[in-house]
Design a protein around this motif. Sequence first.
Motif, PDB file in Angstrom:
ATOM      1  N   UNK B   2       0.837  -1.204   0.000  1.00 20.45           N
ATOM      2  CA  UNK B   2       0.000   0.000   0.000  1.00 20.45           C
ATOM      3  C   UNK B   2       0.872   1.255   0.000  1.00 20.45           C
ATOM      4  N   UNK B   3       1.926   1.224   0.837  1.00 19.44           N
ATOM      5  CA  UNK B   3       2.789   2.411   0.893  1.00 19.44           C
ATOM      6  C   UNK B   3       3.580   2.585  -0.404  1.00 19.44           C
ATOM      7  N   UNK B   4       3.896   1.459  -1.034  1.00 21.07           N
ATOM      8  CA  UNK B   4       4.568   1.552  -2.334  1.00 21.07           C
ATOM      9  C   UNK B   4       3.660   2.265  -3.337  1.00 21.07           C
ATOM     10  N   UNK B   5       2.373   1.891  -3.335  1.00 20.48           N
ATOM     11  CA  UNK B   5       1.423   2.527  -4.261  1.00 20.48           C
ATOM     12  C   UNK B   5       1.259   4.010  -3.938  1.00 20.48           C
ATOM     13  N   UNK B   6       1.172   4.310  -2.625  1.00 25.44           N
ATOM     14  CA  UNK B   6       1.043   5.716  -2.224  1.00 25.44           C
ATOM     15  C   UNK B   6       2.232   6.519  -2.751  1.00 25.44           C
ATOM     16  N   UNK B   7       3.445   5.968  -2.601  1.00 23.88           N
ATOM     17  CA  UNK B   7       4.648   6.696  -3.020  1.00 23.88           C
ATOM     18  C   UNK B   7       4.730   6.820  -4.548  1.00 23.88           C
ATOM     19  N   UNK B   8       4.424   5.722  -5.261  1.00 29.02           N
ATOM     20  CA  UNK B   8       4.506   5.766  -6.726  1.00 29.02           C
ATOM     21  C   UNK B   8       3.479   6.742  -7.301  1.00 29.02           C
ATOM     22  N   UNK B   9       2.223   6.600  -6.841  1.00 30.56           N
ATOM     23  CA  UNK B   9       1.172   7.494  -7.344  1.00 30.56           C
ATOM     24  C   UNK B   9       1.398   8.923  -6.868  1.00 30.56           C
ATOM     25  N   UNK B  10       1.858   9.068  -5.617  1.00 27.48           N
ATOM     26  CA  UNK B  10       2.108  10.406  -5.067  1.00 27.48           C
ATOM     27  C   UNK B  10       3.168  11.146  -5.863  1.00 27.48           C
ATOM     28  N   UNK B  11       4.251  10.445  -6.250  1.00 28.29           N
ATOM     29  CA  UNK B  11       5.297  11.071  -7.053  1.00 28.29           C
ATOM     30  C   UNK B  11       4.760  11.464  -8.426  1.00 28.29           C
ATOM     31  N   UNK B  12       3.922  10.578  -9.005  1.00 30.44           N
ATOM     32  CA  UNK B  12       3.341  10.898 -10.315  1.00 30.44           C
ATOM     33  C   UNK B  12       2.444  12.126 -10.206  1.00 30.44           C
ATOM     34  N   UNK B  13       1.624  12.162  -9.158  1.00 31.62           N
ATOM     35  CA  UNK B  13       0.719  13.294  -8.939  1.00 31.62           C
ATOM     36  C   UNK B  13       1.506  14.593  -8.769  1.00 31.62           C
ATOM     37  N   UNK B  14       2.562  14.533  -7.949  1.00 33.68           N
ATOM     38  CA  UNK B  14       3.394  15.720  -7.741  1.00 33.68           C
ATOM     39  C   UNK B  14       4.045  16.138  -9.064  1.00 33.68           C
ATOM     40  N   UNK B  15       4.525  15.140  -9.847  1.00 35.59           N
ATOM     41  CA  UNK B  15       5.155  15.429 -11.135  1.00 35.59           C
ATOM     42  C   UNK B  15       4.185  16.094 -12.099  1.00 35.59           C
ATOM     43  N   UNK B  50       9.343   0.384  -1.653  1.00 38.35           N
ATOM     44  CA  UNK B  50       8.794   0.516  -3.016  1.00 38.35           C
ATOM     45  C   UNK B  50       9.259  -0.615  -3.935  1.00 38.35           C
ATOM     46  N   UNK B  51      10.454  -1.169  -3.674  1.00 40.87           N
ATOM     47  CA  UNK B  51      11.073  -2.089  -4.636  1.00 40.87           C
ATOM     48  C   UNK B  51      10.193  -3.295  -5.009  1.00 40.87           C
ATOM     49  N   UNK B  52       9.585  -4.045  -4.047  1.00 46.15           N
ATOM     50  CA  UNK B  52       8.825  -5.235  -4.480  1.00 46.15           C
ATOM     51  C   UNK B  52       7.714  -4.907  -5.478  1.00 46.15           C
ATOM     52  N   UNK B  53       6.898  -3.889  -5.169  1.00 47.02           N
ATOM     53  CA  UNK B  53       5.798  -3.510  -6.066  1.00 47.02           C
ATOM     54  C   UNK B  53       6.350  -2.911  -7.361  1.00 47.02           C
ATOM     55  N   UNK B  54       7.320  -1.996  -7.225  1.00 49.66           N
ATOM     56  CA  UNK B  54       7.875  -1.326  -8.395  1.00 49.66           C
ATOM     57  C   UNK B  54       8.500  -2.308  -9.365  1.00 49.66           C
ATOM     58  N   UNK B  55       9.234  -3.289  -8.813  1.00 48.97           N
ATOM     59  CA  UNK B  55       9.903  -4.234  -9.708  1.00 48.97           C
ATOM     60  C   UNK B  55       8.915  -5.183 -10.376  1.00 48.97           C
ATOM     61  N   UNK B  56       7.788  -5.476  -9.696  1.00 50.79           N
ATOM     62  CA  UNK B  56       6.748  -6.293 -10.332  1.00 50.79           C
ATOM     63  C   UNK B  56       6.174  -5.551 -11.538  1.00 50.79           C
ATOM     64  N   UNK B  57       5.926  -4.241 -11.368  1.00 49.62           N
ATOM     65  CA  UNK B  57       5.400  -3.450 -12.494  1.00 49.62           C
ATOM     66  C   UNK B  57       6.419  -3.422 -13.633  1.00 49.62           C
ATOM     67  N   UNK B  58       7.709  -3.176 -13.301  1.00 45.14           N
ATOM     68  CA  UNK B  58       8.737  -3.060 -14.345  1.00 45.14           C
ATOM     69  C   UNK B  58       8.968  -4.391 -15.057  1.00 45.14           C
ATOM     70  N   UNK B  59       8.802  -5.506 -14.323  1.00 48.27           N
ATOM     71  CA  UNK B  59       9.010  -6.813 -14.945  1.00 48.27           C
ATOM     72  C   UNK B  59       7.963  -7.071 -16.027  1.00 48.27           C
TER      73      UNK B  59
END
Lengths: 238, 122
Positions: B2-15, B50-59
């Motif tokens: 959940x925190x991985x999603x918050x950070x990934x989406x939060x960075x996108x939103x800020x960007x 973030x790494x477990x969720x992020x790497x699943x998306x990138x894979x």
Amino acid sequence: MSDLTDLWIYLSAGPLLWLTATVLAYAIGDAAFRAAGRSPWVNPVLVAVALLSATLWSTGTPYQTYFGGAQFVHFLLGPATVALALPLWANRGLLRSAALPMVAALLVGSLVAMLSAVAVGWAFGLRGAVLLSLVPKSATSPVALGVSEVIGGLPTLTAALVILTGIIGAVVVTPLYNALGITDWRARGFATGVAAHGIGTARAFQVHETAGAFAGIGMGLNALLTALLAPLIARWLF
Amino acid sequence: MIWALVLLLGCQLAGESVARLFAIPLPGPVLGMALMLLLLVVRPRIYEVVAPTGQTILANLSLLFVPAGVGVVAHLDTLGRYGIGLLAALVVSTVLALAAGVLTFRLVARAMGQGPDGGRAP
């Protein structure tokens, strides 16, 4: 029979059917890619696109209806781009020693992509807005669309050219670099990201983690450089 | 996760917000990537979150291009009209850009004394 027709009408109106179809088509494409010994010629994106296009065509489904379901997959491109910071961070030791080669490869790769596309298009008789649509085709989609609009291209045509560039890059990159005898994963990945953006980056991750990390940087930097250079090139050419 | 999603989406939103507010000619997610990198520099512990969720998306990054790829087929009529010229331009320029980029990278790396695999030359 009319029950089945009702079911089709119900399902084709919601996002579930085409979302499932997108994931399933990609699963089939990925299985074909593995069955072919991870050959670059069997690109999972290409297989999935062919399967889905044939399905849409044979069922008479418009792209807008399809995208109603597929948009949930498409949306993840945003978080995935943010996630590219992870391999960047994990490879930060490698990055420092590669700064100078990256700057040089970025400038050369980006300029060659834009100028050679325009030159070949011109030689084949392309002019005006169609020719301008080619200029940003190596940049990642959102940047390429914006640039195309600014320089007087056709954004929808550019969208198609960007995707095709990525697929061409993903298919040719491994045989090309093997033929050139390049064994440096940093160089292979970075140049792939510059020339073939996200689809090239996805291909790089399939081959090697370091190549994927460098491809992500190449894609990000070329997005920036294309946004800066394409308007200058367009003004200089026309 | 959940925190991985918050950070990934939060960075996108800020960007996205920064790109809009300051009219920066870059896509929001690319600025979001820069912001995520900044967070990792400031707080390296975020990587484990973030790494477990992020790497699943990138894979599965290739999957995410399928909807846009199907969109290309919807534009086949435009492509068909100028087909040969556009296809030739794409194939030639992509092969040239791939080759020019990789050879330039190696040329500079070799001049800096880096070996064929990227490490110190033997």
